[in-house]
Structure formats: structure tokens, C-alpha cells
Motif scaffolding. Structure first.
Motif, PDB file in Angstrom:
ATOM      1  N   TYR A 145       0.857  -1.191   0.000  1.00  0.00           N
ATOM      2  CA  TYR A 145       0.000   0.000   0.000  1.00  0.00           C
ATOM      3  C   TYR A 145       0.884   1.228   0.000  1.00  0.00           C
ATOM      4  N   TYR A 167      -3.341   0.266  -3.589  1.00  0.00           N
ATOM      5  CA  TYR A 167      -2.937  -1.080  -3.183  1.00  0.00           C
ATOM      6  C   TYR A 167      -2.502  -1.828  -4.432  1.00  0.00           C
ATOM      7  N   HIS A 189     -10.807   0.590   4.380  1.00  0.00           N
ATOM      8  CA  HIS A 189     -10.282   0.724   5.739  1.00  0.00           C
ATOM      9  C   HIS A 189      -9.194  -0.316   6.010  1.00  0.00           C
ATOM     10  N   GLU A 190      -9.383  -1.530   5.476  1.00  0.00           N
ATOM     11  CA  GLU A 190      -8.466  -2.631   5.764  1.00  0.00           C
ATOM     12  C   GLU A 190      -8.655  -3.724   4.724  1.00  0.00           C
ATOM     13  N   LYS A 242      -7.990  -7.978   4.290  1.00  0.00           N
ATOM     14  CA  LYS A 242      -7.628  -9.250   4.916  1.00  0.00           C
ATOM     15  C   LYS A 242      -7.477 -10.298   3.812  1.00  0.00           C
TER      16      LYS A 242
END
Length: 428
Positions: free
Chosen positions: A185, A192, A212-213, A215
Motif C-alpha cells: 500500500y 494497493y 479501511h483494511e 484481509k
């Protein structure tokens, strides 16, 4: 003194193999006994020191100070030890006759501080993630060095990775050996990128300011977005890890005023936990949901997903638990209370078959000294405990404050590091 014991062990192994052939029930017993045999008679056999105040290639003063080992990685016959100061040393693991020698420092620049290591099995290289004095230690720099150059004591023969990316905080890099991918990132560009772990080719980019995130789990990536403007739901997307294609897009309802403790993805299962609320396990294919009481499942400090066994480990305070995706705790450990209250996975090793956990633990007798405990993940049984032998001061010192641990499955050896920057080899 040991030869009679070994002869008896050979007879026992032969008998166990016979029992395994004639009895299904004996399989579990065989596995447990075999693991116990593997870790019998472990003792300290070597010590190596990362501290070398006379090292000419280290210019920063704090690199020359003794500091604790934070990470150990082994790749075939090479052991890498990383100290909290940022010094990283490679050692050759020789036979008992030849001994163990320092090959080189991986700090190829006098002002380089190494922050983490990754052994890339896809191309047999070691990747270092470093920061440098030149930019006030603010940007991550990745470097790949084939093991053959490390063995030749030529760490400078490696090459830089992801040079097009600005990995200044909050930028990051994440290595995923399950899928053979790297995720970066770039905070400056808010992009990304996914790369091939074998050849470091760029595969695709994700441009989205609202993420936000992210996984990663086998075959897929979960994109977790910021809460909606009214706080009533969290937008989620599931992407193919290979192509970046969106496989599913949906919204998950949440309590507006409560903090989200975690959102995790494991294959088709989505795990969501909010503060003081029940754990929700959702099947994203069918929409079926299982609620697990917050009194039964409390928010852990860390997860480890066991892909082979369709289970997951949680770490909370000093306790380890194993769960299935029906929200049931399936394993209670007989003797596996972690030494450190804040879970540090560098002090924990899960075997490649995901059947054993090896950790630095408190001794059940309340001893002030820790031990290395080997336990079965599937049934919680204590298979082995490596303790300092009575009167052996070297083993006592080695087990006084273990800060990193690694199990070399090929050589059946355990490597530990301590607060003094020393690495110890335990074997039978």
C-alpha cells in the motif's frame, strides 16, 4: 548411556507401526507417540551471539548495542536472527563436528535498520524489510537476497523490490506465502498493489480511497470499507486474489455506536465482533449466521487460521484456544500457558501440518524459569517440555527470557533467542 534407550525406542516404533496397520483407532495414538519420540532428549547444543561491537559495517551507535532477539527464521542450513536494534545476522548451521559460523550481517548499508524478515520458499531467498537514516527511518525498503549469496557471504548481491512504491507510513508491505502473493500500500498514491511472490511481477492495482483494511485468506481478499455515513453497516467486497475480480459485494449490519473489534475472513466464513457484543460467524454464500455469546468468546489479541484443519487459534492474555466455525471451543490445552501476557507470535511456532504448537511457556509447577512446550493442537495434549536440566547454568540462562522461537522441521531443531541477543540451538 543412551544406546540401550535407543534400542528400546526402535522396538517401540516397530510395534507402533504394526498397530497402526491393524487398527484405525491406533492412528491418533501413533501420531502422539511419534511426536513425543521426536522431541525426546532435547538439550542445548550451541549458542550464537548477534552482538558484535567491533563490526565495522555497522555505523549507527544503537546497532552496536546488545538488544533482544525479536525474530528467528531458518532456511535449510541457514539461520537468520533479527535483534530489536535492527541488526540481522545469518549463521551457517553446520554439523556437530563442524560447528556454526556467522556468515554475514544482512545490513548491507552502514545506516540500515532491518525491521522484519521473510523466507520466500517460492524462489529460495530471504526478504528483508528495512528503514534508513537518510529519510529519518520513515520509509520501508524491501530487498531480496538468494540463499546462495548468503552462503557465499555476499549479502550485497541481492536486489531491491517494489522501488516504484512509496512505502512511507501508513504504507505497508505484506507477504502471503499461502497464495504466493505480496500486497503493498502506497499511502502517497493511495494505491494497493498485488505482486507475484515468485518473480515479483506486478499483477493488478486497487484504487479505492474508502478501504479501511484488507484481509487475505486462501484464494481471496476481503476489502473492508469504512462504516457508512449513518454508521449502520460496513460495506464489504470479496476479490479473487489471483485476478482482483470482484466475486461478491455486500453490506454487513452493525451497531452504530459500538466499536468494531475485528472483521476476519476464512474461506466462506466471515467473523465479526463488536465491543461487548456476540461473535457473529456468517456464511457469505448462504447468509446463514451463528451467534457465539460474548461471555463464551471474548475478543482475542491475535488469530492464527489453521487452513488444513478448518479451525482457528485465538490468543488472549496467556491462554491459547482452538475453535471451529460453529463457534465451539474444540481444544483445551493440558499445559500450554504462554510466558508473555501480550501475544507475540514470534514466540510461537505452528508446524506445517498444523497439528503441533511450540511455544515459550510458564511451567506448571510455578518455576521462575520458562520452558519450551510442545502440544497437540487437535487434542491439547502435552507432548514435550524442554526444561533446563538441574545444575546446567547454560540452559538456565538460555531459558531465562526467551523472546523469539523457531522450529526447523527439516532438521528437527528448535532455535530460541533471548533478551541478551543470543541464539540457542536445542536438539536431540
Amino acid at each position: 548411556m543412551r544406546s540401550p534407550v535407543r534400542l528400546r525406542s526402535e522396538v517401540n516404533v516397530t510395534r507402533k507401526l504394526m498397530q497402526r496397520e491393524v487398527s484405525r483407532k491406533a492412528n491418533r495414538t501413533f501420531h502422539r507417540s511419534n511426536a513425543q519420540e521426536k522431541f525426546k532428549y532435547y538439550e542445548l547444543c550451541a549458542e550464537m551471539d548477534t552482538h558484535d561491537p567491533k563490526a565495522s559495517n555497522l555505523k549507527l551507535s544503537f546497532l552496536k548495542k546488545r538488544s533482544k532477539i525479536t525474530e528467528i527464521v531458518a532456511a535449510k542450513d541457514v539461520i537468520f536472527a533479527l535483534a530489536q536494534s535492527g541488526v540481522c545476522v545469518a549463521y551457517s548451521r553446520g554439523s556437530k563436528d563442524k560447528g556454526n559460523g556467522r556468515l554475514c550481517f544482512l545490513n548491507v548499508s552502514p545506516y540500515e535498520v532491518i525491521r522484519s524478515l521473510f523466507y520466500n520458499k517460492a524462489n529460495n531467498s530471504i526478504i528483508t524489510v528495512s528503514v534508513y537514516k537518510q529519510d529519518n527511518f520513515s520509509s520501508l525498503n524491501c530487498r531480496s537476497t538468494p540463499l546462495e549469496y548468503i552462503r557465499r557471504r555476499e549479502p550485497g548481491a541481492g536486489f531491491s523490490l517494489f522501488e516504484t512504491e512509496s512505502l512511507r507510513y501508513p504504507g505497508f508491505v505484506e507477504f502471503d506465502d499461502v497464495n504466493g502473493k505480496v500486497l503493498t500500500y502506497s499511502a502517497a498514491d493511495k494505491v494497493y498493489k498485488v505482486w507475484d511472490l515468485k518473480n515479483y511481477n506486478h499483477l493488478y492495482s486497487i484504487h479505492d480511497n474508502n478501504i479501511h483494511e484488507i484481509k487475505i485468506s486462501p484464494g481471496i481478499m476481503l476489502l473492508i470499507y469504512h462504516k457508512s455515513s449513518n454508521g449502520g453497516h460496513v460495506p464489504l467486497k470479496i476479490l479473487s486474489i489471483d485476478t482482483g475480480t470482484v466475486l461478491q459485494s455486500f453490506k454487513h449490519q452493525v451497531h452504530r455506536s459500538k466499536k468494531i473489534d475485528f472483521i476476519e475472513q476464512f474461506n466462506e466464513k466471515l467473523l465479526v465482533k463488536q465491543e461487548y457484543e456476540n461473535l457473529q460467524i456468517i456464511d457469505v454464500r448462504t447468509g446463514d449466521r451463528t451467534d457465539v455469546s460474548s461471555a463464551h468468546f471474548m475478543t482475542p489479541s491475535a488469530f492464527i487460521f489453521l487452513y488444513e484443519n478448518q479451525l482457528f487459534l485465538t490468543f488472549r492474555h496467556r491462554n491459547v484456544a482452538v475453535w471451529n466455525f460453529r463457534g465451539e471451543k474444540v481444544t483445551t490445552f493440558e499445559d500450554h500457558t504462554l510466558w508473555h501476557p501480550d501475544c507475540n507470535t514470534n514466540n510461537i511456532y505452528i508446524t506445517s501440518q498444523q497439528d503441533l504448537i511450540i511455544s515459550y511457556c510458564k511451567q506448571s509447577d510455578g518455576s521462575e524459569l520458562g520452558s519450551i512446550n510442545v502440544s497437540s493442537i487437535l487434542n491439547g495434549g502435552a507432548l514435550a517440555r524442554i526444561r533446563a536440566r538441574p545444575g546446567n547454568m547454560k540452559e538456565r540462562l538460555a531459558l531465562e527470557d526467551v523472546t523469539a522461537l523457531f522450529y526447523n522441521e527439516e532438521r528437527n531443531e528448535i532455535y530460541t533467542g533471548n533478551k541478551d541477543g543470543k541464539v540457542h540451538i536445542w536438539t536431540n
